[in-house]
Design a protein around this motif. Structure first.
Motif, PDB file in Angstrom:
ATOM      1  N   GLU A  93      67.169  38.237  55.958  1.00 40.09           N
ATOM      2  CA  GLU A  93      68.135  37.145  55.955  1.00 40.09           C
ATOM      3  C   GLU A  93      67.455  35.806  56.214  1.00 40.09           C
ATOM      4  O   GLU A  93      67.819  34.782  55.621  1.00 40.09           O
ATOM      5  CB  GLU A  93      69.225  37.399  57.014  1.00 40.09           C
ATOM      6  CG  GLU A  93      70.181  38.531  56.666  1.00 40.09           C
ATOM      7  CD  GLU A  93      70.930  38.277  55.373  1.00 40.09           C
ATOM      8  OE1 GLU A  93      71.326  37.114  55.135  1.00 40.09           O
ATOM      9  OE2 GLU A  93      71.097  39.226  54.580  1.00 40.09           O
ATOM     10  N   GLN A  94      66.459  35.794  57.086  1.00 38.69           N
ATOM     11  CA  GLN A  94      65.724  34.562  57.374  1.00 38.69           C
ATOM     12  C   GLN A  94      64.988  34.084  56.127  1.00 38.69           C
ATOM     13  O   GLN A  94      65.009  32.899  55.797  1.00 38.69           O
ATOM     14  CB  GLN A  94      64.737  34.788  58.506  1.00 38.69           C
ATOM     15  CG  GLN A  94      63.930  33.541  58.868  1.00 38.69           C
ATOM     16  CD  GLN A  94      62.909  33.812  59.961  1.00 38.69           C
ATOM     17  OE1 GLN A  94      62.594  34.961  60.242  1.00 38.69           O
ATOM     18  NE2 GLN A  94      62.399  32.767  60.560  1.00 38.69           N
ATOM     19  N   ALA A  95      64.332  35.010  55.439  1.00 42.56           N
ATOM     20  CA  ALA A  95      63.602  34.636  54.229  1.00 42.56           C
ATOM     21  C   ALA A  95      64.549  34.153  53.138  1.00 42.56           C
ATOM     22  O   ALA A  95      64.257  33.183  52.421  1.00 42.56           O
ATOM     23  CB  ALA A  95      62.783  35.827  53.735  1.00 42.56           C
ATOM     24  N   LEU A  96      65.695  34.805  52.996  1.00 45.87           N
ATOM     25  CA  LEU A  96      66.677  34.385  51.990  1.00 45.87           C
ATOM     26  C   LEU A  96      67.236  33.000  52.313  1.00 45.87           C
ATOM     27  O   LEU A  96      67.440  32.166  51.415  1.00 45.87           O
ATOM     28  CB  LEU A  96      67.815  35.403  51.905  1.00 45.87           C
ATOM     29  CG  LEU A  96      67.482  36.735  51.228  1.00 45.87           C
ATOM     30  CD1 LEU A  96      68.650  37.704  51.371  1.00 45.87           C
ATOM     31  CD2 LEU A  96      67.152  36.525  49.752  1.00 45.87           C
ATOM     32  N   ALA A  97      67.476  32.760  53.601  1.00 49.88           N
ATOM     33  CA  ALA A  97      67.983  31.446  54.004  1.00 49.88           C
ATOM     34  C   ALA A  97      66.957  30.361  53.716  1.00 49.88           C
ATOM     35  O   ALA A  97      67.293  29.266  53.251  1.00 49.88           O
ATOM     36  CB  ALA A  97      68.348  31.456  55.488  1.00 49.88           C
ATOM     37  N   ALA A  98      65.695  30.671  53.994  1.00 48.94           N
ATOM     38  CA  ALA A  98      64.641  29.704  53.722  1.00 48.94           C
ATOM     39  C   ALA A  98      64.507  29.448  52.233  1.00 48.94           C
ATOM     40  O   ALA A  98      64.311  28.307  51.788  1.00 48.94           O
ATOM     41  CB  ALA A  98      63.316  30.210  54.287  1.00 48.94           C
ATOM     42  N   ARG A  99      64.646  30.498  51.437  1.00 48.55           N
ATOM     43  CA  ARG A  99      64.553  30.327  49.984  1.00 48.55           C
ATOM     44  C   ARG A  99      65.690  29.465  49.471  1.00 48.55           C
ATOM     45  O   ARG A  99      65.496  28.574  48.619  1.00 48.55           O
ATOM     46  CB  ARG A  99      64.564  31.692  49.301  1.00 48.55           C
ATOM     47  CG  ARG A  99      64.035  31.647  47.877  1.00 48.55           C
ATOM     48  CD  ARG A  99      64.107  32.994  47.185  1.00 48.55           C
ATOM     49  NE  ARG A  99      63.305  32.984  45.979  1.00 48.55           N
ATOM     50  CZ  ARG A  99      63.611  32.318  44.880  1.00 48.55           C
ATOM     51  NH1 ARG A  99      64.715  31.579  44.843  1.00 48.55           N
ATOM     52  NH2 ARG A  99      62.829  32.355  43.811  1.00 48.55           N
ATOM     53  N   LEU A 100      66.883  29.730  49.974  1.00 52.21           N
ATOM     54  CA  LEU A 100      68.037  28.921  49.578  1.00 52.21           C
ATOM     55  C   LEU A 100      67.827  27.471  49.981  1.00 52.21           C
ATOM     56  O   LEU A 100      68.165  26.545  49.222  1.00 52.21           O
ATOM     57  CB  LEU A 100      69.301  29.475  50.230  1.00 52.21           C
ATOM     58  CG  LEU A 100      70.588  28.671  49.989  1.00 52.21           C
ATOM     59  CD1 LEU A 100      70.929  28.633  48.500  1.00 52.21           C
ATOM     60  CD2 LEU A 100      71.753  29.274  50.772  1.00 52.21           C
ATOM     61  N   ALA A 101      67.251  27.273  51.162  1.00 52.82           N
ATOM     62  CA  ALA A 101      67.018  25.921  51.631  1.00 52.82           C
ATOM     63  C   ALA A 101      66.070  25.171  50.706  1.00 52.82           C
ATOM     64  O   ALA A 101      66.301  24.016  50.349  1.00 52.82           O
ATOM     65  CB  ALA A 101      66.455  25.951  53.048  1.00 52.82           C
ATOM     66  N   LEU A 102      65.004  25.846  50.297  1.00 45.99           N
ATOM     67  CA  LEU A 102      64.037  25.192  49.424  1.00 45.99           C
ATOM     68  C   LEU A 102      64.615  24.936  48.035  1.00 45.99           C
ATOM     69  O   LEU A 102      64.349  23.914  47.414  1.00 45.99           O
ATOM     70  CB  LEU A 102      62.768  26.038  49.331  1.00 45.99           C
ATOM     71  CG  LEU A 102      61.954  26.126  50.615  1.00 45.99           C
ATOM     72  CD1 LEU A 102      60.763  27.052  50.431  1.00 45.99           C
ATOM     73  CD2 LEU A 102      61.475  24.750  51.040  1.00 45.99           C
ATOM     74  N   GLU A 103      65.412  25.865  47.549  1.00 47.90           N
ATOM     75  CA  GLU A 103      66.050  25.655  46.253  1.00 47.90           C
ATOM     76  C   GLU A 103      67.015  24.479  46.308  1.00 47.90           C
ATOM     77  O   GLU A 103      67.172  23.738  45.333  1.00 47.90           O
ATOM     78  CB  GLU A 103      66.785  26.921  45.814  1.00 47.90           C
ATOM     79  CG  GLU A 103      65.850  28.035  45.353  1.00 47.90           C
ATOM     80  CD  GLU A 103      66.618  29.258  44.905  1.00 47.90           C
ATOM     81  OE1 GLU A 103      67.729  29.489  45.431  1.00 47.90           O
ATOM     82  OE2 GLU A 103      66.119  29.986  44.027  1.00 47.90           O
ATOM     83  N   SER A 104      67.639  24.313  47.477  1.00 48.24           N
ATOM     84  CA  SER A 104      68.632  23.240  47.604  1.00 48.24           C
ATOM     85  C   SER A 104      68.000  21.857  47.552  1.00 48.24           C
ATOM     86  O   SER A 104      68.675  20.873  47.249  1.00 48.24           O
ATOM     87  CB  SER A 104      69.412  23.403  48.910  1.00 48.24           C
ATOM     88  OG  SER A 104      68.594  23.091  50.020  1.00 48.24           O
ATOM     89  N   ILE A 105      66.704  21.764  47.853  1.00 49.17           N
ATOM     90  CA  ILE A 105      66.053  20.454  47.808  1.00 49.17           C
ATOM     91  C   ILE A 105      65.105  20.343  46.615  1.00 49.17           C
ATOM     92  O   ILE A 105      64.385  19.364  46.482  1.00 49.17           O
ATOM     93  CB  ILE A 105      65.258  20.164  49.103  1.00 49.17           C
ATOM     94  CG1 ILE A 105      64.117  21.166  49.266  1.00 49.17           C
ATOM     95  CG2 ILE A 105      66.165  20.157  50.316  1.00 49.17           C
ATOM     96  CD1 ILE A 105      63.154  20.799  50.377  1.00 49.17           C
ATOM     97  N   ARG A 106      65.118  21.337  45.732  1.00 53.64           N
ATOM     98  CA  ARG A 106      64.232  21.292  44.562  1.00 53.64           C
ATOM     99  C   ARG A 106      64.530  20.069  43.705  1.00 53.64           C
ATOM    100  O   ARG A 106      63.623  19.450  43.149  1.00 53.64           O
ATOM    101  CB  ARG A 106      64.385  22.567  43.743  1.00 53.64           C
ATOM    102  CG  ARG A 106      63.569  22.573  42.463  1.00 53.64           C
ATOM    103  CD  ARG A 106      63.797  23.841  41.679  1.00 53.64           C
ATOM    104  NE  ARG A 106      62.940  24.912  42.146  1.00 53.64           N
ATOM    105  CZ  ARG A 106      62.973  26.144  41.625  1.00 53.64           C
ATOM    106  NH1 ARG A 106      63.825  26.448  40.679  1.00 53.64           N
ATOM    107  NH2 ARG A 106      62.154  27.065  42.071  1.00 53.64           N
ATOM    108  N   ALA A 107      65.812  19.725  43.602  1.00 51.24           N
ATOM    109  CA  ALA A 107      66.188  18.581  42.783  1.00 51.24           C
ATOM    110  C   ALA A 107      65.618  17.280  43.323  1.00 51.24           C
ATOM    111  O   ALA A 107      65.499  16.289  42.591  1.00 51.24           O
ATOM    112  CB  ALA A 107      67.709  18.480  42.695  1.00 51.24           C
ATOM    113  N   GLU A 108      65.272  17.286  44.604  1.00 52.34           N
ATOM    114  CA  GLU A 108      64.736  16.078  45.213  1.00 52.34           C
ATOM    115  C   GLU A 108      63.218  16.101  45.265  1.00 52.34           C
ATOM    116  O   GLU A 108      62.596  15.251  45.891  1.00 52.34           O
ATOM    117  CB  GLU A 108      65.290  15.914  46.632  1.00 52.34           C
ATOM    118  CG  GLU A 108      66.806  15.832  46.678  1.00 52.34           C
ATOM    119  CD  GLU A 108      67.319  15.695  48.099  1.00 52.34           C
ATOM    120  OE1 GLU A 108      66.636  15.059  48.912  1.00 52.34           O
ATOM    121  OE2 GLU A 108      68.386  16.226  48.387  1.00 52.34           O
TER     122      GLU A 108
END
Length: 244
Positions: A93-108
């Motif tokens: 879950e920690q790794a998935l949350a981190a992945r989601l976090a990084l994807e969320s800022i990919r546009a930036e």
């Protein structure tokens, strides 16, 4: 069966059999009248369980678990193994949350690429850029989610947010907007901080998720053998009392 036979059945060398017995990974073997060790199927189960358990949780933790499950009633032994599943699930879950976090800022990412290493923002500039209150940034800092530079030790001192702090603030803002609670965001931020190269972090997280999956499969393989070991304990016929 003798030492050679149990070694062949378990996939360990004769010396490893002796070493693992000395470490308490398996029950102490009975001794024949001539002093030779005598093993049975419980020992084979213990060896096979340890092999996969060591892959799943690490050798040191696996050795501790193999000793512990023989000292307590079956219910507590089973509970110990269940905690390993919980630990692996938390890591996932920690790794998935981190992945989601990084994807969320990919546009930036382009914004980060254009920024210079020495660039920074004030708390007012960052709050306006993220659309959050300055008090939220202070709370995130207090919660260990964002680490700005302090320009003074006085109360309400000025803060400067470097590129790393800005990225962490973006991740926090994105996850909070997605409904993640502070403990969940903290796990994501911790995972991101543990990555050596943020530019390759998505690949690193995918590799971590694959490793966790392989460890979970190893724990599943160990399950049948662990059940046999737990059920063979001297306390297996007694009801559990005061299980923690």
């Amino acid at each position: 069966m003798n030492t050679t036979a149990v070694a062949a059945a378990s996939g360990y060398s004769v010396q490893q059999v002796r070493d693992l017995e000395a470490l308490g990974v398996i029950p102490t073997a009975a001794r024949a009248h001539n002093g030779y060790r005598q093993f049975d199927t419980t020992h084979v189960h213990a060896f096979r369980a340890y092999r996969d358990l060591a892959h799943a949780v690490g050798p040191a933790e696996a050795r501790r678990a193999m000793r512990e499950i023989r000292l307590h009633p079956p219910g507590r032994g089973a509970a110990l193994i269940c905690r390993f599943y919980t630990t692996l699930d938390n890591e996932r879950e920690q790794a998935l949350a981190a992945r989601l976090a990084l994807e969320s800022i990919r546009a930036e990412a382009a914004t980060d690429a254009e920024a210079k290493e020495g660039d920074s923002m004030t708390i007012t500039e960052l709050s306006q850029a993220l659309g959050v209150k300055a008090s939220a940034l202070r709370f995130w800092e207090k919660s260990g989610l964002v680490a700005p530079d302090r320009l003074s030790t006085r109360p309400r001192t000025a803060r400067r947010y470097t590129l790393t702090a800005i990225r962490e603030a973006r991740i926090t803002a994105a996850l909070r907007a997605g409904g993640y609670r502070i403990p969940e965001v903290r796990r994501a931020i911790t995972a991101v901080r543990d990555l050596n190269d943020v530019s390759d972090s998505l690949a690193a997280l995918d590799a971590r998720l694959d490793t966790i999956a392989q460890r979970t499969l190893a724990l599943l393989r160990a399950g049948t053998h662990l059940a046999a070991v737990i059920e063979s304990t001297p306390m297996a016929g007694h009801a559990d009392r005061h299980v923690a």
